[in-house]
Design a protein around this motif. Structure first.
Motif, PDB file in Angstrom:
ATOM      1  N   HIS A   7       0.832  -1.203   0.000  1.00 56.10           N
ATOM      2  CA  HIS A   7       0.000   0.000   0.000  1.00 56.10           C
ATOM      3  C   HIS A   7       0.873   1.261   0.000  1.00 56.10           C
ATOM      4  N   ARG A  12      -2.680  -0.721  -5.276  1.00 60.77           N
ATOM      5  CA  ARG A  12      -4.029  -0.771  -4.719  1.00 60.77           C
ATOM      6  C   ARG A  12      -4.680  -2.094  -5.083  1.00 60.77           C
ATOM      7  N   SER A  13      -5.811  -2.358  -4.464  1.00 63.93           N
ATOM      8  CA  SER A  13      -6.509  -3.627  -4.686  1.00 63.93           C
ATOM      9  C   SER A  13      -6.922  -3.793  -6.146  1.00 63.93           C
ATOM     10  N   LEU A  66      -5.503  -6.150   0.308  1.00 64.34           N
ATOM     11  CA  LEU A  66      -5.278  -4.714   0.177  1.00 64.34           C
ATOM     12  C   LEU A  66      -6.597  -3.936   0.306  1.00 64.34           C
ATOM     13  N   TYR A  69      -7.292  -3.587   3.846  1.00 69.95           N
ATOM     14  CA  TYR A  69      -6.358  -2.637   4.431  1.00 69.95           C
ATOM     15  C   TYR A  69      -6.747  -1.191   4.124  1.00 69.95           C
ATOM     16  N   GLU A  70      -7.263  -0.983   2.902  1.00 69.97           N
ATOM     17  CA  GLU A  70      -7.667   0.369   2.498  1.00 69.97           C
ATOM     18  C   GLU A  70      -8.869   0.810   3.307  1.00 69.97           C
TER      19      GLU A  70
END
Length: 70
Positions: A7, A12-13, A66, A69-70
Motif C-alpha cells: 500500500h 491498490r486492490s 489490500l 487494508y484500504e
C-alpha cells in the motif's frame, strides 16, 4: 506487514484484481498455444500454462487483503 508495504509503494486492490484477470487470459493463451506445438514440446508448454494458472487466485487474494487494508 507485506500488505502495508504494498500500500505504501502505491499498489491498490484494483491493480491486483486486474492482474488476476490478466493472468487468467495469459493462462488460456498459453494453453491454446500448447495445442499448436509439436508433441515433443507439448508437455512442457502445458506445464507452463498450469503454472501460470496458479497465479490468479494468489493475485486476487492479495487484492482482497489490500482492499481490507484500504
Amino acid at each position: 506487514m507485506v500488505v502495508g508495504l504494498l500500500h505504501r509503494v502505491g499498489l491498490r486492490s484494483d491493480h491486483f484484481h486486474l492482474a488476476s484477470l490478466v493472468t487468467i487470459t495469459l493462462c488460456v493463451g498459453l494453453w491454446v498455444r500448447a495445442k499448436t506445438v509439436d508433441q515433443a514440446q507439448r508437455g512442457n508448454a502445458e506445464r507452463r500454462a498450469l503454472f501460470v494458472g496458479l497465479w490468479p487466485p494468489t493475485m486476487w487474494l492479495i487484492g482482497d487483503s489490500l482492499k481490507d487494508y484500504e
